[in-house]
Design a protein around this motif. Structure first.
Motif, PDB file in Angstrom:
ATOM      1  N   VAL A   1       0.825  -1.197   0.000  1.00  0.00           N
ATOM      2  CA  VAL A   1       0.000   0.000   0.000  1.00  0.00           C
ATOM      3  C   VAL A   1       0.868   1.260   0.000  1.00  0.00           C
ATOM      4  CG1 VAL A   1      -1.724   1.322   1.294  1.00  0.00           C
ATOM      5  CG2 VAL A   1      -1.860  -1.153   1.230  1.00  0.00           C
ATOM      6  N   ALA A   2       0.442   2.245  -0.765  1.00  0.00           N
ATOM      7  CA  ALA A   2       1.023   3.587  -0.697  1.00  0.00           C
ATOM      8  C   ALA A   2      -0.129   4.580  -0.601  1.00  0.00           C
ATOM      9  CB  ALA A   2       1.898   3.875  -1.910  1.00  0.00           C
ATOM     10  N   VAL A   3       0.063   5.631   0.192  1.00  0.00           N
ATOM     11  CA  VAL A   3      -0.963   6.640   0.414  1.00  0.00           C
ATOM     12  C   VAL A   3      -0.516   7.936  -0.247  1.00  0.00           C
ATOM     13  CG1 VAL A   3      -2.374   7.842   2.127  1.00  0.00           C
ATOM     14  CG2 VAL A   3      -1.442   5.571   2.650  1.00  0.00           C
ATOM     15  N   LEU A   4      -1.409   8.546  -1.027  1.00  0.00           N
ATOM     16  CA  LEU A   4      -1.094   9.785  -1.728  1.00  0.00           C
ATOM     17  C   LEU A   4      -2.037  10.892  -1.277  1.00  0.00           C
ATOM     18  CD1 LEU A   4      -0.508   8.521  -5.385  1.00  0.00           C
ATOM     19  CD2 LEU A   4       1.186   8.891  -3.575  1.00  0.00           C
ATOM     20  N   ASP A   5      -1.461  11.954  -0.712  1.00  0.00           N
ATOM     21  CA  ASP A   5      -2.184  13.183  -0.393  1.00  0.00           C
ATOM     22  C   ASP A   5      -2.040  14.091  -1.604  1.00  0.00           C
ATOM     23  OD1 ASP A   5      -2.598  15.927   0.467  1.00  0.00           O
ATOM     24  OD2 ASP A   5      -2.456  15.234   2.541  1.00  0.00           O
ATOM     25  N   THR A   6      -3.147  14.370  -2.293  1.00  0.00           N
ATOM     26  CA  THR A   6      -3.086  15.035  -3.596  1.00  0.00           C
ATOM     27  C   THR A   6      -3.361  16.536  -3.523  1.00  0.00           C
ATOM     28  OG1 THR A   6      -5.435  14.668  -4.088  1.00  0.00           O
ATOM     29  CG2 THR A   6      -3.892  12.905  -4.674  1.00  0.00           C
TER      30      THR A   6
ATOM     31  N   SER B   1       6.706   7.618 -10.197  1.00  0.00           N
ATOM     32  CA  SER B   1       7.666   6.690  -9.591  1.00  0.00           C
ATOM     33  C   SER B   1       8.245   7.280  -8.316  1.00  0.00           C
ATOM     34  CB  SER B   1       8.777   6.370 -10.587  1.00  0.00           C
ATOM     35  OG  SER B   1       9.752   5.533  -9.990  1.00  0.00           O
ATOM     36  N   ARG B   2       8.577   8.565  -8.356  1.00  0.00           N
ATOM     37  CA  ARG B   2       9.137   9.215  -7.172  1.00  0.00           C
ATOM     38  C   ARG B   2       8.127   9.278  -6.035  1.00  0.00           C
ATOM     39  NH1 ARG B   2      12.066  15.104  -7.310  1.00  0.00           N
ATOM     40  NH2 ARG B   2       9.918  15.895  -7.281  1.00  0.00           N
ATOM     41  N   ALA B   3       6.839   9.314  -6.388  1.00  0.00           N
ATOM     42  CA  ALA B   3       5.792   9.332  -5.366  1.00  0.00           C
ATOM     43  C   ALA B   3       5.491   7.949  -4.803  1.00  0.00           C
ATOM     44  CB  ALA B   3       4.515   9.933  -5.945  1.00  0.00           C
ATOM     45  N   GLY B   4       6.161   6.911  -5.323  1.00  0.00           N
ATOM     46  CA  GLY B   4       5.960   5.570  -4.793  1.00  0.00           C
ATOM     47  C   GLY B   4       4.928   4.741  -5.513  1.00  0.00           C
ATOM     48  N   VAL B   5       4.466   5.220  -6.675  1.00  0.00           N
ATOM     49  CA  VAL B   5       3.497   4.444  -7.445  1.00  0.00           C
ATOM     50  C   VAL B   5       4.195   3.219  -8.009  1.00  0.00           C
ATOM     51  CG1 VAL B   5       1.907   4.469  -9.395  1.00  0.00           C
ATOM     52  CG2 VAL B   5       2.194   6.512  -7.981  1.00  0.00           C
ATOM     53  N   ASP B   6       3.648   2.047  -7.722  1.00  0.00           N
ATOM     54  CA  ASP B   6       4.317   0.795  -8.075  1.00  0.00           C
ATOM     55  C   ASP B   6       3.276  -0.212  -8.550  1.00  0.00           C
ATOM     56  OD1 ASP B   6       7.123  -0.789  -7.460  1.00  0.00           O
ATOM     57  OD2 ASP B   6       5.379  -2.097  -7.195  1.00  0.00           O
ATOM     58  N   LYS B   7       3.674  -1.037  -9.486  1.00  0.00           N
ATOM     59  CA  LYS B   7       2.763  -2.037 -10.055  1.00  0.00           C
ATOM     60  C   LYS B   7       2.270  -3.034  -9.019  1.00  0.00           C
ATOM     61  CE  LYS B   7       6.649  -4.926 -11.576  1.00  0.00           C
ATOM     62  NZ  LYS B   7       7.353  -5.493 -12.747  1.00  0.00           N
ATOM     63  N   ASN B   8       2.991  -3.191  -7.909  1.00  0.00           N
ATOM     64  CA  ASN B   8       2.597  -4.154  -6.886  1.00  0.00           C
ATOM     65  C   ASN B   8       1.962  -3.517  -5.654  1.00  0.00           C
ATOM     66  OD1 ASN B   8       3.500  -6.418  -8.316  1.00  0.00           O
ATOM     67  ND2 ASN B   8       5.605  -6.065  -7.657  1.00  0.00           N
ATOM     68  N   ARG B   9       1.707  -2.226  -5.705  1.00  0.00           N
ATOM     69  CA  ARG B   9       1.126  -1.551  -4.557  1.00  0.00           C
ATOM     70  C   ARG B   9      -0.293  -1.105  -4.856  1.00  0.00           C
ATOM     71  NH1 ARG B   9       6.344   2.164  -4.069  1.00  0.00           N
ATOM     72  NH2 ARG B   9       7.782   0.591  -3.234  1.00  0.00           N
TER      73      ARG B   9
ATOM     74  N   ASN C   1      -5.052  -0.988  -8.993  1.00  0.00           N
ATOM     75  CA  ASN C   1      -5.550  -1.057  -7.624  1.00  0.00           C
ATOM     76  C   ASN C   1      -5.497   0.331  -6.998  1.00  0.00           C
ATOM     77  OD1 ASN C   1      -5.875  -4.111  -7.090  1.00  0.00           O
ATOM     78  ND2 ASN C   1      -3.917  -3.900  -8.137  1.00  0.00           N
ATOM     79  N   ILE C   2      -6.607   1.039  -7.089  1.00  0.00           N
ATOM     80  CA  ILE C   2      -6.691   2.433  -6.653  1.00  0.00           C
ATOM     81  C   ILE C   2      -7.959   2.596  -5.827  1.00  0.00           C
ATOM     82  CG2 ILE C   2      -6.762   4.850  -7.385  1.00  0.00           C
ATOM     83  CD1 ILE C   2      -5.832   3.714 -10.214  1.00  0.00           C
ATOM     84  N   ARG C   3      -7.836   3.213  -4.659  1.00  0.00           N
ATOM     85  CA  ARG C   3      -9.001   3.529  -3.847  1.00  0.00           C
ATOM     86  C   ARG C   3      -8.973   4.999  -3.470  1.00  0.00           C
ATOM     87  NH1 ARG C   3      -9.630  -0.993  -5.245  1.00  0.00           N
ATOM     88  NH2 ARG C   3     -10.602  -2.737  -4.166  1.00  0.00           N
ATOM     89  N   VAL C   4     -10.051   5.715  -3.738  1.00  0.00           N
ATOM     90  CA  VAL C   4     -10.234   7.056  -3.206  1.00  0.00           C
ATOM     91  C   VAL C   4     -10.862   6.919  -1.823  1.00  0.00           C
ATOM     92  CG1 VAL C   4     -11.446   9.251  -3.470  1.00  0.00           C
ATOM     93  CG2 VAL C   4     -10.456   8.130  -5.479  1.00  0.00           C
TER      94      VAL C   4
ATOM     95  N   PHE D   1       6.393  12.217   5.292  1.00  0.00           N
ATOM     96  CA  PHE D   1       6.560  10.814   4.913  1.00  0.00           C
ATOM     97  C   PHE D   1       6.801  10.742   3.414  1.00  0.00           C
ATOM     98  CE2 PHE D   1       5.267   6.604   3.553  1.00  0.00           C
ATOM     99  CZ  PHE D   1       5.876   5.798   4.500  1.00  0.00           C
ATOM    100  N   GLY D   2       7.741   9.913   3.027  1.00  0.00           N
ATOM    101  CA  GLY D   2       8.007   9.705   1.609  1.00  0.00           C
ATOM    102  C   GLY D   2       7.969   8.233   1.265  1.00  0.00           C
ATOM    103  N   ASN D   3       7.181   7.874   0.266  1.00  0.00           N
ATOM    104  CA  ASN D   3       7.161   6.481  -0.180  1.00  0.00           C
ATOM    105  C   ASN D   3       8.488   6.125  -0.845  1.00  0.00           C
ATOM    106  OD1 ASN D   3       4.424   5.872   0.498  1.00  0.00           O
ATOM    107  ND2 ASN D   3       3.745   7.021  -1.302  1.00  0.00           N
ATOM    108  N   PRO D   4       8.928   4.892  -0.728  1.00  0.00           N
ATOM    109  CA  PRO D   4      10.074   4.470  -1.532  1.00  0.00           C
ATOM    110  C   PRO D   4       9.704   4.508  -3.006  1.00  0.00           C
ATOM    111  CG  PRO D   4       9.052   2.588  -0.453  1.00  0.00           C
ATOM    112  CD  PRO D   4       8.387   3.808   0.103  1.00  0.00           C
ATOM    113  N   PRO D   5      10.675   4.765  -3.887  1.00  0.00           N
ATOM    114  CA  PRO D   5      10.362   4.843  -5.324  1.00  0.00           C
ATOM    115  C   PRO D   5       9.692   3.574  -5.815  1.00  0.00           C
ATOM    116  CG  PRO D   5      12.583   5.631  -4.889  1.00  0.00           C
ATOM    117  CD  PRO D   5      12.086   5.022  -3.613  1.00  0.00           C
ATOM    118  N   GLY D   6       8.823   3.742  -6.806  1.00  0.00           N
ATOM    119  CA  GLY D   6       8.075   2.610  -7.339  1.00  0.00           C
ATOM    120  C   GLY D   6       8.422   2.309  -8.778  1.00  0.00           C
ATOM    121  N   GLU D   7       8.004   1.139  -9.201  1.00  0.00           N
ATOM    122  CA  GLU D   7       8.163   0.708 -10.594  1.00  0.00           C
ATOM    123  C   GLU D   7       6.770   0.640 -11.232  1.00  0.00           C
ATOM    124  OE1 GLU D   7       9.618  -3.174 -13.220  1.00  0.00           O
ATOM    125  OE2 GLU D   7      10.222  -2.983 -11.112  1.00  0.00           O
ATOM    126  N   LEU D   8       6.552   1.438 -12.251  1.00  0.00           N
ATOM    127  CA  LEU D   8       5.242   1.497 -12.883  1.00  0.00           C
ATOM    128  C   LEU D   8       4.968   0.248 -13.707  1.00  0.00           C
ATOM    129  CD1 LEU D   8       5.211   5.184 -14.173  1.00  0.00           C
ATOM    130  CD2 LEU D   8       4.167   4.287 -12.098  1.00  0.00           C
TER     131      LEU D   8
END
Length: 304
Positions: free
Chosen positions: A45-50, A95-103, A136-139, A159-166
């Motif tokens: 899981v990664a959480v994004l404050d937009t 990717s820098r925001a932590g968006v990843d194919k497995n999250r 896999n996206i939930r608002v 808080f910073g997510n680790p980089p992700g792989e799209l």
């Protein structure tokens, strides 16, 4: 029934699953909290404050939330403001925001009371994530206001997510460009819908370089889909089904949505595709800001 974390994360790991609609939608704040607490951001899981206001993030945010200002995903192109960035730049930001194919991605903002409309930031970011192949996206339903109303904790710690792989494959079909829009909009089974407030639709505004809307478009303001006392919280489909039907927005149609800059349209598309489960809804990304600047194309102010 308790939230089934293992089942949810298991579904998040099925990268090429064909059932995309079932994995994109809304999540209640308490369920979101359980998911955050039971999963590390490096897996699951990664959480994004937009929110566009970074000081709002500083004042308080959900634990483990990475701030990604929605405005950083757009910029002026050929003189037209707030156009989506080229894919390579967007991919780097995601990717820098932590968006990843497995999250799984949990997305939220404020926007519970108009004129603050930052719920649109959340659905715009959700649209970009979906376009880049995330399944896999939930608002978070109700956003930060509902989170706090439920007595859930916030923090001022960064808080910073680790980089992700799209994901390797994008899903560009959920969007539509101007050329395809002009070819599709007058087809018998297509409904073109403008998600802006009615006054902008009929040209009673001081915002746009040209007044009115794309010829043939109907008007359905996005806020009609949201709770009156929290415009970050979605009304159930049973509540709005008759309104959608009366407007001609039914699941048998091919629906193309747009608005001023694509944020309002992103919410209408999100609702129709992922709450109402309509199978064929697309967003005209350029929206009225682009169309209005191209004066070779007609505009109208009459109701449809």
């Amino acid at each position: 029934m308790p939230f089934d974390f293992k089942a949810f994360v298991g579904a998040c790991c099925i990268i090429n699953c064909s059932v995309c609609f079932g994995q994109i939608g809304i999540i209640a704040p308490q369920e979101a909290r359980e998911l955050i607490e039971q999963s590390g951001s490096d897996q699951g899981v990664a959480v994004l404050d937009t929110r566009g206001g970074y000081k709002d993030y500083f004042r308080g945010h959900i634990s483990k939330a990475h701030h990604i200002n929605f405005g950083t995903l757009r910029g002026t192109d050929h003189g037209v403001p707030v156009q989506y960035l080229p894919d390579d730049l967007t991919a780097a930001l995601l990717s820098r925001a932590g968006v990843d194919k497995n999250r799984a991605l949990l997305v939220y903002a404020t926007g519970d009371v108009l004129p603050n409309d930052e719920i649109l930031s959340a659905t715009m970011v959700a649209y970009v994530l979906e376009k880049f192949g995330v399944k896999n996206i939930r608002v978070i339903d109700g956003g930060l206001a509902e989170w706090q109303k439920n007595g859930l904790p916030t923090t001022q710690e960064y808080f910073g997510n680790p980089p992700g792989e799209l994901p390797k494959t994008m899903n560009k079909r959920i969007g539509i460009d101007l050329n395809e829009l002009l070819k599709r909009k007058d087809q018998p089974n297509v409904v073109l819908v403008d998600a802006r407030p009615h006054n902008e639709y009929v040209g009673d505004d001081d915002i746009w370089v040209r007044k009115g809307h794309i010829p043939g478009a109907i008007n359905f303001h996005w806020a009609r889909l949201m709770e009156a006392d929290n415009t970050h919280k979605f009304l159930p489909m049973t509540t709005v089904k008759d309104e959608l039907k009366s407007a001609g927005l039914t699941p048998d149609k091919e629906i193309i949505v747009y608005c001023g800059t694509s944020r309002e349209g992103s919410l209408l598309r999100f609702y129709l595709a992922h709450v109402a489960k309509y199978p064929n809804v697309r967003l005209y990304e350029g929206s009225w800001k682009e169309y209005a600047s191209l004066k070779q194309y007609p505009a109208e102010t009459k109701e449809n």
